[in-house]
Write a protein that holds these residues in place. Structure first.
Motif, PDB file in Angstrom:
ATOM      1  N   GLY A  88      35.049  39.276  33.429  1.00 53.14           N
ATOM      2  CA  GLY A  88      33.696  39.305  33.948  1.00 53.14           C
ATOM      3  C   GLY A  88      32.906  40.544  33.614  1.00 53.14           C
ATOM      4  N   GLU A  89      33.545  41.577  33.036  1.00 48.07           N
ATOM      5  CA  GLU A  89      32.806  42.810  32.711  1.00 48.07           C
ATOM      6  C   GLU A  89      31.616  42.561  31.800  1.00 48.07           C
ATOM      7  OE1 GLU A  89      37.070  44.599  32.977  1.00 48.07           O
ATOM      8  OE2 GLU A  89      36.170  42.697  32.505  1.00 48.07           O
ATOM      9  N   ILE A  90      31.690  41.472  31.040  1.00 45.94           N
ATOM     10  CA  ILE A  90      30.629  41.215  30.074  1.00 45.94           C
ATOM     11  C   ILE A  90      29.287  40.981  30.752  1.00 45.94           C
ATOM     12  CG2 ILE A  90      30.817  38.685  29.954  1.00 45.94           C
ATOM     13  CD1 ILE A  90      30.680  39.042  26.887  1.00 45.94           C
ATOM     14  N   ALA A  91      29.307  40.615  32.030  1.00 47.13           N
ATOM     15  CA  ALA A  91      28.064  40.362  32.756  1.00 47.13           C
ATOM     16  C   ALA A  91      27.518  41.604  33.438  1.00 47.13           C
ATOM     17  CB  ALA A  91      28.279  39.263  33.798  1.00 47.13           C
ATOM     18  N   ASN A 120      41.130  35.573  35.930  1.00 49.98           N
ATOM     19  CA  ASN A 120      40.943  35.596  37.376  1.00 49.98           C
ATOM     20  C   ASN A 120      39.922  36.636  37.804  1.00 49.98           C
ATOM     21  OD1 ASN A 120      42.748  33.571  38.211  1.00 49.98           O
ATOM     22  ND2 ASN A 120      44.484  34.944  37.914  1.00 49.98           N
ATOM     23  N   LEU A 121      39.275  36.362  38.926  1.00 47.61           N
ATOM     24  CA  LEU A 121      38.285  37.289  39.480  1.00 47.61           C
ATOM     25  C   LEU A 121      39.011  38.283  40.393  1.00 47.61           C
ATOM     26  CD1 LEU A 121      35.080  37.615  39.633  1.00 47.61           C
ATOM     27  CD2 LEU A 121      35.318  36.620  41.897  1.00 47.61           C
ATOM     28  N   MET A 141      28.260  30.389  37.943  1.00 45.62           N
ATOM     29  CA  MET A 141      29.406  31.105  37.383  1.00 45.62           C
ATOM     30  C   MET A 141      30.683  30.446  37.893  1.00 45.62           C
ATOM     31  SD  MET A 141      29.103  34.690  39.423  1.00 45.62           S
ATOM     32  CE  MET A 141      29.269  34.811  41.205  1.00 45.62           C
ATOM     33  N   SER A 142      31.655  30.351  37.021  1.00 43.51           N
ATOM     34  CA  SER A 142      32.930  29.739  37.388  1.00 43.51           C
ATOM     35  C   SER A 142      34.068  30.618  36.913  1.00 43.51           C
ATOM     36  CB  SER A 142      33.037  28.332  36.793  1.00 43.51           C
ATOM     37  OG  SER A 142      33.071  28.388  35.380  1.00 43.51           O
ATOM     38  N   PHE A 143      35.162  30.583  37.668  1.00 41.50           N
ATOM     39  CA  PHE A 143      36.326  31.408  37.348  1.00 41.50           C
ATOM     40  C   PHE A 143      37.546  30.833  38.049  1.00 41.50           C
ATOM     41  CE2 PHE A 143      33.916  33.179  40.867  1.00 41.50           C
ATOM     42  CZ  PHE A 143      34.861  33.203  41.883  1.00 41.50           C
ATOM     43  N   PRO A 144      38.752  31.080  37.519  1.00 46.57           N
ATOM     44  CA  PRO A 144      39.966  30.643  38.203  1.00 46.57           C
ATOM     45  C   PRO A 144      40.432  31.709  39.187  1.00 46.57           C
ATOM     46  CG  PRO A 144      40.516  31.452  36.022  1.00 46.57           C
ATOM     47  CD  PRO A 144      39.028  31.595  36.164  1.00 46.57           C
ATOM     48  N   VAL A 167      35.060  24.250  45.023  1.00 44.20           N
ATOM     49  CA  VAL A 167      36.458  24.522  44.681  1.00 44.20           C
ATOM     50  C   VAL A 167      37.075  23.210  44.222  1.00 44.20           C
ATOM     51  CG1 VAL A 167      38.651  25.476  45.445  1.00 44.20           C
ATOM     52  CG2 VAL A 167      36.524  26.261  46.492  1.00 44.20           C
ATOM     53  N   GLU A 168      37.683  23.225  43.045  1.00 44.55           N
ATOM     54  CA  GLU A 168      38.304  22.017  42.519  1.00 44.55           C
ATOM     55  C   GLU A 168      39.742  22.302  42.124  1.00 44.55           C
ATOM     56  OE1 GLU A 168      36.038  20.503  39.295  1.00 44.55           O
ATOM     57  OE2 GLU A 168      34.481  19.643  40.580  1.00 44.55           O
ATOM     58  N   SER A 169      40.627  21.355  42.457  1.00 47.84           N
ATOM     59  CA  SER A 169      42.020  21.510  42.085  1.00 47.84           C
ATOM     60  C   SER A 169      42.749  20.211  42.314  1.00 47.84           C
ATOM     61  CB  SER A 169      42.671  22.629  42.896  1.00 47.84           C
ATOM     62  OG  SER A 169      44.006  22.792  42.492  1.00 47.84           O
TER      63      SER A 169
END
Length: 510
Positions: free
Chosen positions: A343-346, A373-374, A398-401, A448-450
């Motif tokens: 996420g540093e790119i943001a 991961n965040l 924004m999405s992240f695992p 949240v999806e899983s």
């Protein structure tokens, strides 16, 4: 009364087309009518799913079936022979009788060896698929000389021949992939619309005669800058172009007034690309993966932009190049999708925010997808970083695992835009005021999806019956009007506490 058996052959054959070969053969014991229908069924599929037991039985049934149909002049429309599991590394010698099937429309071969037929018969093949097939140059030349009506051709992971020279007037689509022994590919097909050439090393490629080409996919090829520039300029109807992992390219120049979608992918540690120059006035979709490089374009409007920026060090030099790179898409794309490993790119450093203007002030919808991961940054930091890149954006996602896949969607409403004289002191150097002084409210949706989410992730909202579903989702919605950053901090703390084992215990988040 058995009314099904009274149906015409064409309808019964259509019914059989939904069954495996083993099931088709089993229908022959139902009645004499079904036995005749089975024997005249024009589709033969011998693949890894149709084995009757042992290798000899399969081969015996295959060869007897082909001979019977030839002797009785029973047409075959489609023939599939996959012998990879039987002859791994050896290949199955394809019976010569296959090349006597004049009615054959579709031929799919895998794990076979082809030898020049002793009988010369013109075939009416429209679709030919060769996968893991061995054939020498003479066989390949004779095969295509006897199949002038081919419209769809796939050659994948084949060996034995070093040259592929095609002059097929009916050819519509061709795919050539992973044929390491090939040294030359020449396609002379005026009517071909789609060409895919991938994973061929040190191969001479000539597709200049494909004047009506609309789709071109090139991947893992040793093509050079001049070759690409010259060949693309010849295709006046080209609409889709994909260039991936062609590591000899350095300066990509594409001039095409008809091009609508362009894909350029290259892994940052291997690619040599330092510049992309586009003269594509009708381009609407642009997808790029690589380093933040020099980029110039005369694109007027993009409906969609996907940027995957590869980087293994987020230093000042990278962010300067990154800001300049993003600035190229400021006014030409309303929807911009960013993807990255971390996420540093943001999050552009504060000292650079005082020097540079936000690069994406004209973007309306900004989306960020993080592969990792965040754990090293917070949701408020990401939101603040994205809103610096695009200060008056209408929506951010924004999405992240983080154990499961999390997606946040932010929809912003703004106060009446401030004039320059009313701009707060923190925004005096910016062309427009920063988001913290302009946002009126934000609507947040957290999804949240899983598969098989535990109750601790959803609280009491998921019943034991719901957990049986393969894919589950849980949605939270918030509306923040005041103290937006503070409320985001609180939400991030809740998320962090829920997945505390993913974070460093010694790292305190404030």
């Amino acid at each position: 009364m058995d009314r099904i058996s009274l149906l015409p052959d064409s309808i019964l054959h259509h019914i059989l087309s939904f069954l495996s070969l083993k099931q088709v053969v089993q229908t022959s014991i139902l009645s004499r009518r079904w036995k005749e229908t089975c024997c005249t069924f024009p589709i033969l599929v011998f693949d890894d799913n149709s084995h009757f037991g042992w290798e000899k039985e399969v081969l015996k049934y295959l060869e007897q079936g082909l001979l019977y149909r030839h002797m009785e002049r029973i047409s075959i429309r489609k023939l599939t022979i996959s012998m990879t599991s039987f002859f791994w590394g050896r290949g199955y010698n394809l019976p010569q009788i296959v090349f006597c099937a004049e009615s054959l429309d579709v031929l799919e071969l895998s794990g076979c060896k082809l030898y020049s037929p002793r009988i010369s018969v013109q075939l009416s093949l429209r679709k030919l698929y060769l996968v893991d097939v061995y054939a020498d140059d003479q066989m390949i030349e004779n095969l295509f000389a006897r199949c002038p009506l081919i419209e769809y051709l796939t050659i994948d992971s084949c060996k034995g021949f070093k040259s592929l020279e095609l002059s097929l007037s009916k050819l519509h689509e061709i795919k050539v992939s992973n044929n390491d022994e090939l040294k030359k590919v020449e396609i002379k097909a005026l009517n071909v619309h789609s060409v895919t050439i991938t994973e061929i090393k040190a191969c001479e490629i000539d597709i200049a005669s494909c004047r009506n080409l609309k789709n071109l996919i090139l991947s893992k090829l040793s093509i050079m800058d001049d070759w690409l520039c010259n060949v693309i300029s010849d295709f006046s109807l080209l609409q889709y172009l994909s260039i991936t992992n062609c590591y000899e390219l350095k300066r990509i120049k594409i001039s095409s007034p008809s091009l609508k979608e362009l894909v350029i992918y290259g892994f940052v540690l291997l690619t040599k690309v330092v510049e992309v120059k586009l003269e594509t006035p009708n381009l609407s979709i642009f997808k790029f993966r690589g380093d933040a490089i020099s980029f110039t374009s005369n694109v007027l409007a993009l409906s969609k932009t996907d940027l995957y920026i590869d980087c293994f060090g987020y230093d000042t030099q990278f962010f300067v190049k990154y800001i300049e790179f993003l600035g190229n898409f400021n006014q030409c794309s309303e929807v911009l999708n960013l993807q990255c490993r971390r996420g540093e790119i943001a999050i552009v450093p504060q000292e650079l925010r005082q020097i540079f203007h936000p690069p994406l002030a004209g973007v309306k919808h900004l989306n960020l997808e993080i592969d990792g991961n965040l754990v090293d940054f917070s949701i408020p930091e990401l939101v603040d970083g994205l809103l610096w890149l695009s200060p008056h954006v209408e929506s951010i996602s924004m999405s992240f695992p983080l154990v499961y896949r999390h997606k946040y969607v932010f929809e912003f409403s703004y106060k009446q835009q401030l004039t320059h004289g009313e701009t707060p002191s923190c925004c005096q150097s910016l062309p427009i005021s920063c988001w913290q002084n302009c946002v009126k409210a934000v609507m947040i949706e957290h999804i949240v999806e899983s598969c098989g989410l535990p109750s601790s992730a959803f609280g009491d909202k998921v019943s034991s019956e719901d957990k049986r579903f393969v894919k589950q989702s849980y949605v939270q919605r918030f509306l923040f009007k005041d103290k937006i950053l503070e409320m985001l901090h609180r939400h991030h703390l809740d998320l962090r506490n829920m997945y505390s084992y993913m974070f460093d215990d010694d790292d305190e988040y404030e």
